[in-house]
Motif scaffolding. Sequence first.
Motif: not given
Length: 168
Positions: A39-52, A74-80, A87-92
Amino acid sequence: MTACELGSLSRGGSDSKNCAGLVGGQSVLVVHEGVQDRRDRTFLYRHRDLLADLHTAGSRSAGAPSAPKQAVTQASLQADLANANARAARLSARVRQLEDRLSRRLGNQAWRESGLGTPDDTEELQRTITRLERTNVELDAALDEVRAELAAAREANRDLTRAVNQRG
């Protein structure tokens, strides 16, 4: 949604072992299992509340009761999600750009190897042709000048020959 529920959703289902480890303060177990399951560990770093939450759970003793987890906004999840879509559009777009470049290069290489394409030194050949055409024009002009001089010399020779024949 709690960190435990979010963790189980990110893995595609409920995982009571990971949730129990997270609630029980064993954040190392959650992170370690995330690595094992790829799993992607950066998910935790993108959600500071989970990391805390993970850091506080890890600093508590194993026997101490844990405080209720904060809900992921929900705003955090929508931002993610928006960031992931961007990022997917840039990579495409980058993939399309690289495919186009590769296609052009392979096409040019096949064209050259087939013998149908123009030689690589076209510019040099064009300069040589221009130089030879200029030399040809100069030589034609010099030839016309020499022919005119020859015609004048023949005329003078005829005049002199007539003059000698009339005297004698």
